[in-house]
Design a protein around this motif. Structure first.
Motif, PDB file in Angstrom:
ATOM      1  N   SER A   1      -2.608  -2.340  -6.696  1.00 20.54           N
ATOM      2  CA  SER A   1      -2.468  -1.386  -7.692  1.00 20.54           C
ATOM      3  C   SER A   1      -3.710  -0.980  -8.421  1.00 20.54           C
ATOM      4  O   SER A   1      -3.897   0.065  -8.384  1.00 20.54           O
ATOM      5  CB  SER A   1      -1.462  -1.992  -8.586  1.00 20.54           C
TER       6      SER A   1
ATOM      7  N   MET B   1       0.696  -1.182  -0.156  1.00 19.31           N
ATOM      8  CA  MET B   1      -0.013  -0.058   0.043  1.00 19.31           C
ATOM      9  C   MET B   1       0.853   1.232  -0.054  1.00 19.31           C
ATOM     10  O   MET B   1       0.645   2.167  -0.728  1.00 19.31           O
ATOM     11  CB  MET B   1      -0.845   0.137   1.315  1.00 19.31           C
TER      12      MET B   1
ATOM     13  N   GLN C   1       0.368   9.505 -10.695  1.00 13.82           N
ATOM     14  CA  GLN C   1      -0.032   8.477  -9.694  1.00 13.82           C
ATOM     15  C   GLN C   1      -0.560   7.334 -10.321  1.00 13.82           C
ATOM     16  O   GLN C   1      -0.285   5.888  -9.899  1.00 13.82           O
ATOM     17  CB  GLN C   1      -1.201   9.095  -8.785  1.00 13.82           C
TER      18      GLN C   1
ATOM     19  N   VAL D   1       2.444   2.963  -3.248  1.00 16.22           N
ATOM     20  CA  VAL D   1       1.360   3.542  -4.159  1.00 16.22           C
ATOM     21  C   VAL D   1       0.640   4.853  -3.491  1.00 16.22           C
ATOM     22  O   VAL D   1       0.173   5.648  -4.269  1.00 16.22           O
ATOM     23  CB  VAL D   1       0.416   2.493  -4.637  1.00 16.22           C
ATOM     24  N   ILE D   2       0.907   5.044  -2.250  1.00 17.43           N
ATOM     25  CA  ILE D   2       0.079   6.002  -1.648  1.00 17.43           C
ATOM     26  C   ILE D   2       1.194   6.854  -1.078  1.00 17.43           C
ATOM     27  O   ILE D   2       0.630   8.118  -0.576  1.00 17.43           O
ATOM     28  CB  ILE D   2      -0.763   5.699  -0.814  1.00 17.43           C
TER      29      ILE D   2
ATOM     30  N   THR E   1      -7.627   3.852  -0.028  1.00 18.75           N
ATOM     31  CA  THR E   1      -6.850   2.757  -0.456  1.00 18.75           C
ATOM     32  C   THR E   1      -6.479   2.073   0.962  1.00 18.75           C
ATOM     33  O   THR E   1      -6.686   0.748   1.247  1.00 18.75           O
ATOM     34  CB  THR E   1      -5.603   3.105  -1.087  1.00 18.75           C
TER      35      THR E   1
ATOM     36  N   ASN F   1      -5.943   1.120  -5.980  1.00 24.85           N
ATOM     37  CA  ASN F   1      -5.757   2.445  -5.752  1.00 24.85           C
ATOM     38  C   ASN F   1      -5.910   3.223  -6.965  1.00 24.85           C
ATOM     39  O   ASN F   1      -6.409   4.587  -6.773  1.00 24.85           O
ATOM     40  CB  ASN F   1      -3.872   2.570  -5.717  1.00 24.85           C
ATOM     41  N   LYS F   2      -5.705   2.657  -8.071  1.00 22.22           N
ATOM     42  CA  LYS F   2      -6.306   3.307  -9.356  1.00 22.22           C
ATOM     43  C   LYS F   2      -7.739   3.830  -9.594  1.00 22.22           C
ATOM     44  O   LYS F   2      -8.235   4.607  -9.812  1.00 22.22           O
ATOM     45  CB  LYS F   2      -5.947   2.253 -10.616  1.00 22.22           C
TER      46      LYS F   2
ATOM     47  N   TRP G   1      -5.403   8.196  -1.371  1.00 17.30           N
ATOM     48  CA  TRP G   1      -4.611   7.286  -0.719  1.00 17.30           C
ATOM     49  C   TRP G   1      -5.299   7.032   0.912  1.00 17.30           C
ATOM     50  O   TRP G   1      -5.000   5.778   1.333  1.00 17.30           O
ATOM     51  CB  TRP G   1      -3.435   8.057  -0.492  1.00 17.30           C
TER      52      TRP G   1
ATOM     53  N   ALA H   1       0.824   3.668 -10.290  1.00 16.93           N
ATOM     54  CA  ALA H   1       0.027   2.361 -10.060  1.00 16.93           C
ATOM     55  C   ALA H   1       0.220   1.138 -11.132  1.00 16.93           C
ATOM     56  O   ALA H   1       0.252  -0.027 -10.714  1.00 16.93           O
ATOM     57  CB  ALA H   1      -1.265   2.819  -9.842  1.00 16.93           C
TER      58      ALA H   1
END
Length: 489
Positions: free
Chosen positions: A157, A26, A326, A29-30, A188, A160-161, A185, A330
């Motif tokens: 991923s 996590m 971002q 990606v955030i 997520t 998050n997208k 974020w 991802a």
């Protein structure tokens, strides 16, 4: 163990490994948007780079220290009981982190998340190894359930997208004024609660390790002691497996986990656009200074309105660039984890046919080539092939994690299985290897000959990742081959 129970055990293990990686990945990606919001700086600010490296290391060191303690608890309290507690810890920690309003809150709950993951991994592998007594069945069970760890990386991923795409339409989060109540974020992180609910429903129906429970009940289970890991018969396997684990995690944290937040935004398509927006900002600032000297009120008002509109457009352009970065991060994370999944599947297939150190070298040798090529050559000159390189780097690195998931349970005697595996993974991997994140971002990157911060991190990742693989290749010649009679019984 009945066939139904076996499938339940495999399901619990697969889901546990799935969310181990889901929770662990996590942060990459955030990281940038979370730190940018909490530090109140732009994403390309030096402080974001520094804190990404610091948090990766701080959380991993905390996970390593408590994971080492968890290894002792696994041997004393039981595999299943400790596994349950660790899953609950890493399920609720991301939820708490989602409501962070200060940097220290994000750091704290990231650390507790890492602690849960570090303990769960060793507990689950040890539990599986002892439930499947047949060698081939054990290899298949560990190899294929560990493959689900990379599926977790793929899934985070995608989640998050989705959060980036639909965050604005989701319910507002109860946050103080000045914070983004629809930040992707945060949404997520909230999904981290899922494994706790799912596993809680399944765990009552699966058994504790029968071998461990029988010895515990009979009073014949020896108490684990760290000193035994360095006894003449075990010191070599302890030291070499610990150092090899450190190399694997150094490649992962010193390069791969830094890629989405601190390397991808430096791809040519983003760096060129960022430079254009920087020039535009300077032009607008210069015009603002000139406007301040205008004496005619009508001209000043018209100029002010025009300047205000252009500043608003600049802000919108920066927001769109941030969102695009971002999304690309991802996407790169997705391909990295797809490579990791491929590596785990290859390991699960090859472990039946290729034995010992040769199996490890099948992934170390290609990785030694791929890391420098990907981060030093493909990143600045062949961005279209950069994702391919990341795929292969992820394949080589994650396959090694599965290798040690299969190797460590049979390398130590039963009463030291949790302690020994935890020492190798947590002291070597989490406490030493993850320091490569700090090494890359805070030590090596500033020395790289480039004014572009993202390019500096990429060059440093090539050096650190390549160096870790070179050391791993040398160490592989000293890793003891486990004799058949010492395997899990």
């Amino acid at each position: 163990m009945s066939s139904v129970t076996k499938w339940l055990v495999l399901t619990v293990a697969a889901v546990g490994f799935f969310f181990d990686t889901y929770e662990l990945l996590m942060f990459p990606v955030i990281a940038a948007p979370a730190l940018g919001e909490l530090l109140k700086v732009d994403l390309d600010n030096e402080q974001v780079t520094l804190w990404v490296g610091r948090m990766l290391w701080i959380a991993a060191v905390c996970g390593g220290v408590f994971g080492l303690l968890g290894g002792v608890l696994i041997d004393r309290l039981g595999r299943k009981r400790v596994m349950v507690g660790s899953i609950l810890i890493y399920s609720f920690s991301p939820v708490a982190a989602a409501f962070s309003t200060e940097l220290w809150m994000l750091v704290l709950f990231r650390c507790t998340t890492f602690i849960g993951v570090c303990v769960e991994m060793v507990a689950a592998v040890t539990w599986l190894a002892e439930l499947f007594e047949d060698k081939k069945a054990r290899q298949l069970a560990i190899g294929w359930t560990l493959a689900f760890a990379s599926v977790g990386g793929l899934f985070v991923s995608l989640v998050n997208k989705a959060a980036i795409a639909y965050g604005a339409s989701l319910p507002a989060l109860p946050l103080p004024e000045g914070f983004d109540q629809h930040a992707a974020w945060r949404y997520t992180l909230l999904t981290g609660l899922v494994p706790g609910v799912f596993i809680a429903l399944l765990l009552p129906f699966v058994p504790e390790s029968r071998v461990w429970a029988a010895k515990k009940a009979a009073g014949t289970l020896r108490r684990p002691a760290f000193g035994e890991l360095f006894a003449p018969g075990l010191i070599r396997v302890t030291l070499v497996s610990t150092l090899l684990s450190a190399c694997g995690y150094a490649a992962a944290f010193g390069a791969l986990q830094l890629t989405p937040p601190r390397i991808v935004p430096g791809l040519p398509e983003f760096s060129e656009r960022r430079a254009e927006l920087g020039k535009e900002a300077k032009v607008l600032d210069a015009r603002k200074e000139l406007l301040a000297k205008v004496t005619d009120e009508n001209d000043k008002m018209k100029g002010g309105d025009n300047l205000k509109a252009r500043y608003a457009q600049l802000k919108q352009d920066k927001a769109e660039l941030k969102k695009a970065g971002q999304n690309r991060g991802a996407t790169v994370q997705f391909w990295q984890e797809l490579g990791g999944l491929t590596g785990r599947v290859l390991l699960a297939v090859l472990v039946v046919f290729v034995a010992g150190r040769l199996l490890l070298r099948l992934f170390v040798v290609p990785g030694l080539l791929m890391f420098p090529v990907t981060y030093y050559l493909l990143f600045p000159d062949q961005p279209g092939l950069f994702v391919v390189g990341i795929f292969l780097c992820g394949l080589c690195t994650v396959a090694q994690f599965s290798y040690f998931g299969e190797y460590l349970p049979k390398a130590f005697p039963m009463h030291l299985r949790g302690t020994g595996g935890s020492f190798a993974l947590n002291v070597g991997g989490r406490m030493v290897g993850t320091s490569a994140a700090f090494l890359t971002t805070n030590v090596v990157a500033p020395m790289m000959p480039s004014e572009n911060a993202f390019r500096q991190v990429a060059m440093a990742a090539a050096v650190v990742g390549g160096g870790a693989y070179l050391l791993a290749l040398v160490l592989s010649f000293f890793l003891p081959e486990v004799q058949e009679e010492t395997e899990v019984a």
